[in-house]
Design an enzyme around this catalytic site. Structure first.
Site, PDB file in Angstrom:
ATOM      1  N   GLY A 270      -3.537 -44.387 -27.068  1.00  0.00           N
ATOM      2  CA  GLY A 270      -2.552 -45.608 -27.432  1.00  0.00           C
ATOM      3  C   GLY A 270      -3.027 -46.895 -27.042  1.00  0.00           C
ATOM      4  CG  ASP A 325       1.996 -39.598 -33.319  1.00  0.00           C
ATOM      5  OD1 ASP A 325       2.491 -39.896 -32.043  1.00  0.00           O
ATOM      6  OD2 ASP A 325       3.200 -39.299 -34.035  1.00  0.00           O
ATOM      7  CG  HIS A 345       6.329 -49.644 -19.790  1.00  0.00           C
ATOM      8  ND1 HIS A 345       6.060 -50.949 -19.293  1.00  0.00           N
ATOM      9  CD2 HIS A 345       5.784 -49.585 -21.246  1.00  0.00           C
ATOM     10  CE1 HIS A 345       5.519 -51.766 -20.636  1.00  0.00           C
ATOM     11  NE2 HIS A 345       5.352 -50.987 -21.461  1.00  0.00           N
TER      12      HIS A 345
END
Length: 457
Positions: A270, A325, A345
Site C-alpha cells: 500500500g 489489493d 490505522h
C-alpha cells in the site's frame, strides 16, 4: 513546603525553553518568531528539539488547564473549538490567505479582502480573522487590517490568487496545509457532527462518515457528481503524506537493513507514491524494493513519482511496481521484509487481521513485518512499554505528555474512527493483531510515527 503543580509546570517550561534555545544557539540560529511567516528549518527535526518541544507543549497546555476555571475550559476552550475549524475552512475556501500573501506584507484591510474575494460584508471577514488572530493564527496589525504570521502562512496555496480564480478545481494541487485543512474541516467536520450518534449505535452505519453521507465508504462518495474538487483535494492530502513530513531516519533505521543480503526483497504494501521506499533505497542501495498499491494508484501516483525523482532505480531494476489489493493474497513470495506506512490505522481490527493474514501466508519463516503507524500511549504508566520507549514525563505531567504526544496521536485516532471506522493502536492492540495473524511483536517504538516490528511465527 512541597513544590506546587503550578510551579513544577513553570519550571518544566523554563527548562524546555533553555534546551531548545541552546540547540538553536549551538547551530547559529534563532528560534522562529510567531509574528513572521513560516520558514522550514532542519532543526525542527532535531531529535533533542522534538523531544523538548513535546514536553513544552504538554506542560504549557496542562498549565492552561490548571489555571483556567473548569467551566471556562470545558465550554470555551473545548466545546467551542468547532468555530476555529469552521473559520479555517472559510479562509481556505475563499483563499483569504492567498490574498494576504499577495497584498501589502504590513497588512491588508478587510475592505480590500472583501473586494478581492467578492464578499458582501467586510465586517464578517474582520470578525472571523479577529477570532483567529486572538488564537495566534493571523495578526491584526491595526483595526481591521490583517497580516500573516507563522501559523496562517501555511494556509497559502501553491497557485496565485488569479490562477485559483481561473481554475478552482486545481486550487489544492501542490503540497500545502490548505488541502489538509480543507479536507478535515469539510468532510471530516461534517462527519464529526454524527460521531456521537454513531458511537451510541455503531451498527447504524459503518462509521460516522457513512452516517453523515449515507455511503458505505469515503471512496464511493468521492466518485459522486459534485465531489470532483474534494476527490482531487484528498489526492493532494495523500501525496503530502506520501512525500513525508517525517524524518527519513524513522524508516531507514527501523531495522538493521544493512544486515540483509544483496538478494533481499523488501515489499512496500500500500505504498502510494513509494516515497518511503525511496528513502530506504537511497540509504541502503543494495536492497530490491517492490511498491504495491491499487492499479490506479500505481499508474497515477507511483510511476510518475519515481520517474520524476529517481528514474535510475527503475532502470537498474532495484525498484518494481506491482498492482495489488492487500485484501487479497500477496503475489510476491520469498520476501525478506514487508512494511506498511499509515495503512492499518485506516482499518478496523477485523480488516487489519485480514491484511496481516495475507502477508503471513506469503512470508518466509525469517520474514520481518515493519508497521509504521502511530502508537497510542496511555495517559497513565503502561507496564507493557519498556522504560526506554516511553517519554520521560516529569511530575506532574501525564505519562504520554498530554498535548505534547498523546494529544496528537489521539487526534489521529478519533479522525480515523470518524472517517473509516479505523484506529490508532496501543502496544497491547498491536500485540493482539500479531497473535491473531501469526506475527510476533519484537519491538514497538513511539515517535512522530511509531515503528512496530514483527517476526513470523
Amino acid at each position: 513546603m512541597a513544590q506546587s503543580p503550578l510551579r513544577a509546570l513553570v519550571n518544566i517550561l523554563s527548562n524546555a525553553v533553555d534546551g531548545i534555545e541552546g540547540v538553536y544557539e549551538k547551530n547559529g540560529a534563532t528560534f522562529p518568531n510567531l509574528d513572521a511567516p513560516y520558514t522550514p528549518s532542519p532543526l525542527e527535526h532535531d531529535p533533542q528539539v522534538m523531544g523538548l518541544t513535546a514536553v513544552l507543549l504538554g506542560a504549557a497546555f496542562q498549565l492552561m488547564m490548571t489555571v483556567g476555571t473548569p467551566i471556562e475550559n470545558i465550554t470555551t476552550t473545548y466545546t467551542c473549538q468547532m468555530y476555529m475549524t469552521a473559520s479555517l475552512r472559510y479562509v481556505v475556501e475563499t483563499s483569504i490567505a492567498d490574498v494576504l500573501k499577495e497584498g501589502d506584507p504590513k497588512g491588508v484591510h478587510v475592505d480590500e479582502i472583501a473586494q478581492k474575494i467578492n464578499a458582501k460584508d467586510p465586517a464578517l471577514i474582520a470578525r472571523v480573522l479577529r477570532y483567529m488572530a486572538s488564537r495566534h493564527c493571523f495578526r491584526e496589525v491595526s483595526p481591521n487590517v490583517f497580516a500573516h504570521n507563522k501559523l496562517s502562512s501555511v494556509l497559502v496555496k501553491t497557485k496565485s490568487f488569479a490562477e485559483i480564480q481561473a481554475d478552482p478545481l486545481s486550487q489544492y494541487d501542490g503540497m500545502t496545509a490548505s488541502a489538509v485543512v480543507g479536507h478535515t474541516s469539510d468532510e471530516g467536520f461534517k462527519s464529526a457532527s454524527h460521531l456521537s450518534e454513531w458511537l451510541q449505535d455503531p451498527t447504524s452505519a459503518p462509521h460516522a462518515f457513512g452516517a453523515a453521507f449515507g455511503v458505505p465508504d469515503m471512496w464511493q462518495w468521492f466518485e459522486q457528481p459534485g465531489n470532483e474538487l474534494r476527490r482531487r483535494r484528498f489526492a493532494t492530502v495523500m501525496k503530502a503524506i506520501g512525500a513525508g513530513g517525517y524524518p527519513d531516519r524513522i524508516f531507514t533505521e527501523a531495522i538493521d537493513w544493512k544486515a540483509l543480503p544483496e538478494s533481499a526483497t523488501v515489499v512496500d504494501v500500500g505504498g502510494n507514491t513509494g516515497s518511503v521506499s525511496l528513502a530506504i533505497a537511497k540509504a541502503h542501495p543494495h536492497l530490491n524494493l517492490v511498491v504495491q498499491d491499487l492499479p490506479q494508484v500505481i499508474d497515477s501516483l507511483t510511476k510518475p513519482f519515481w520517474s520524476e525523482n529517481s528514474p535510475e532505480y527503475v532502470s537498474n531494476g532495484k525498484i518494481k511496481f506491482q498492482p495489488h489489493d492487500f485484501f487479497t493474497p500477496n503475489p510476491t513470495k520469498n520476501v525478506d521484509v514487508f512494511f506498511m506506512r499509515m495503512i492499518l490505522h485506516d482499518w478496523s481490527k477485523e480488516k487489519s487481521v485480514e491484511i496481516l493474514t495475507h502477508l503471513r501466508a506469503a512470508a518466509q519463516p525469517s520474514t520481518k513485518l515493519v508497521v509504521f503507524d502511530h502508537i497510542i500511549l496511555h495517559a497513565c504508566p503502561d507496564p507493557l512499554m519498556p522504560p526506554e520507549n516511553v517519554p520521560n514525563a516529569p511530575w506532574p505531567m501525564l505519562a504520554n505528555l498530554g498535548y505534547g504526544i498523546g494529544g496528537i496521536t489521539t487526534v489521529f485516532d478519533i479522525h480515523m474512527l470518524n472517517l473509516f471506522g479505523g484506529q490508532e493502536r496501543t502496544v497491547a492492540e498491536f500485540t493482539e493483531l500479531g497473535k491473531l495473524t501469526g506475527w510476533k511483536l519484537e519491538k514497538a517504538i513511539p515517535g512522530p510515527t511509531g515503528t512496530i516490528v514483527y517476526s513470523a511465527v
